[in-house]
Design an enzyme around this catalytic site. Structure first.
Site, mmCIF file in Angstrom:
data_model
loop_
_atom_site.group_PDB
_atom_site.id
_atom_site.type_symbol
_atom_site.label_atom_id
_atom_site.label_comp_id
_atom_site.label_asym_id
_atom_site.label_seq_id
_atom_site.Cartn_x
_atom_site.Cartn_y
_atom_site.Cartn_z
ATOM 1 C CG HIS A 76 3.140 4.019 8.540
ATOM 2 N ND1 HIS A 76 3.465 4.778 7.414
ATOM 3 C CD2 HIS A 76 2.914 2.583 7.847
ATOM 4 C CE1 HIS A 76 2.975 4.229 6.319
ATOM 5 N NE2 HIS A 76 3.001 2.853 6.462
ATOM 6 N NE ARG A 125 -1.446 -2.305 2.720
ATOM 7 C CZ ARG A 125 -1.751 -3.680 2.477
ATOM 8 N NH1 ARG A 125 -2.726 -4.189 1.513
ATOM 9 N NH2 ARG A 125 -0.681 -4.591 2.598
ATOM 10 C CB THR A 126 3.516 2.626 2.403
ATOM 11 O OG1 THR A 126 2.503 2.323 3.410
ATOM 12 C CG2 THR A 126 3.751 4.112 2.562
ATOM 13 N NE ARG A 169 7.097 0.585 5.118
ATOM 14 C CZ ARG A 169 5.656 -0.131 5.106
ATOM 15 N NH1 ARG A 169 5.476 -1.157 4.474
ATOM 16 N NH2 ARG A 169 4.801 0.830 5.081
ATOM 17 C CE LYS A 223 27.501 -3.103 -4.519
ATOM 18 N NZ LYS A 223 27.186 -1.918 -5.675
HETATM 19 N N1 CP Z 1 -0.406 -0.016 5.674
HETATM 20 C C1 CP Z 1 0.967 -0.459 5.392
HETATM 21 O O1 CP Z 1 1.616 0.295 5.676
HETATM 22 O O2 CP Z 1 0.887 -1.298 4.316
HETATM 23 P P1 CP Z 1 1.854 -1.848 3.474
HETATM 24 O O3 CP Z 1 2.963 -2.313 4.555
HETATM 25 O O4 CP Z 1 1.452 -2.599 2.397
HETATM 26 O O5 CP Z 1 2.489 -0.420 2.942
#
Ligand code: CP
Length: 304
Positions: A127, A48-49, A99, A78
């Site tokens: 998040h 999603r993100t 991320r 590396k």
């Molecule tokens: N909700 C969410 O962060 O989903 P993903 O891990 O798929 O990005």
């Protein structure tokens, strides 16, 4: 330059401006970011993100460079540090969506970046952009944020979306949060203290059945297998708070069920057809919310 690292940095005025712009952008495309490049640098899996950020960038006329498995397919494999990676990506892109599995990694990146860094999830930390779309979903699907009673269930210790959403809910009036978890997966004390300081009424329980019927919003979360030391430890924690149709039928008629996704088995698939189940719509709001956020980062002054 604006980095997006944690939800404490937002205030109600900015949130209402972002949400007004989000509504305007639903199902719309623009060319506002033509000529700009977003680098999505993902050291942990995502559906999603990453896709919704990339979709948002395309819908604003911008371009995307991406690595969806940076641990394996970037020079980190590396031995390169995140700082050196960012010092280089600085020259290739205008914004980085990052991320990582470690708390604080987005802040480390921001400390050396010449371009905005967006935290797309830092381990069990925060998040923030997920929390923006979660809060937007509450406003859009439930109707109001002030006065809402949210039941948050599942892995509240490692659940970064829960952490970020709590900090946002603390900015609204007459909010109640009921946390439902096993004793070893409770919400961190720092977040409880923040909520109490901001006059949020907080309750903790391990009885989902009892509190679900009083909820305006159930925010269900996955038990995060990847955060446990062993599979055996994880298995002791799953399957305890499953939301099925029998319980959904006893919820308030106007209540909504949310989940940041991915789901494993904590919401039965039979619930998906209930009008209360908004989790797929919620994921969809990720695109216009992130479009509005990107416009803000690149200097749009919204008028409400
Ligand atoms: N909700 C969410 O962060 O989903 P993903 O891990 O798929 O990005």
């Amino acid at each position: 330059m604006i980095h997006i690292l944690e939800t404490q940095q937002f205030d109600r005025i900015l949130l209402s401006e972002l949400f007004a712009e989000t509504t305007r952008l639903e199902n719309n495309s623009e060319t506002f970011l033509q000529g700009k490049i977003m680098a999505s640098l993902f050291y942990e899996p995502s559906t999603r993100t990453r896709f919704s950020f990339e979709s948002a960038m395309h819908r604003l006329g911008g371009a995307v460079i991406t690595t969806e498995n940076a641990t394996e397919f970037s020079s980190v494999s590396k031995g390169e540090t995140i700082e050196d990676s960012i010092r280089v990506v600085n020259h290739y892109a205008d914004v980085v969506v990052l991320r990582h599995s470690e708390v604080g990694m987005a802040a480390r990146a921001a400390a050396v970046a010449d371009i905005p860094i967006i935290n797309a999830g830092d381990g069990p930390g925060q998040h923030p952009t997920q929390a923006l779309l979660d809060l937007y979903t509450i406003q859009r699907e439930y109707g109001s944020i002030d006065g809402v009673h949210v039941v948050m269930a599942g892995d509240l210790l490692h659940g970064r979306t829960v952490h970020s959403l709590c900090y946002l809910l603390g900015k609204y009036d007459d909010v109640r949060i009921t946390f439902v978890s096993l004793p070893h997966l409770k919400i961190p004390d720092t977040i409880k203290q923040y909520l109490q300081k901001h006059a949020v009424h907080v309750t903790e329980t391990d009885a989902l059945d009892t509190v679900a019927t009083a909820a305006d919003v159930i925010y269900q979360t996955r038990i995060q297998k990847e955060r446990f030391a062993s599979v055996a430890e994880y298995k002791k924690s799953v399957g305890k708070f499953v939301l099925g149709m029998e319980l959904v039928d006893r919820m308030k008629h106007n209540a909504i069920i949310m989940h940041p996704l991915p789901r494993v088995d904590e919401i039965s698939s039979e619930v998906d057809v209930s009008p209360k189940a908004v989790y797929f719509k919620q994921a969809g709001y990720g695109v216009p919310v992130r479009m509005a956020l990107l416009k803000y980062i690149f200097g749009t002054h919204f008028s409400i």
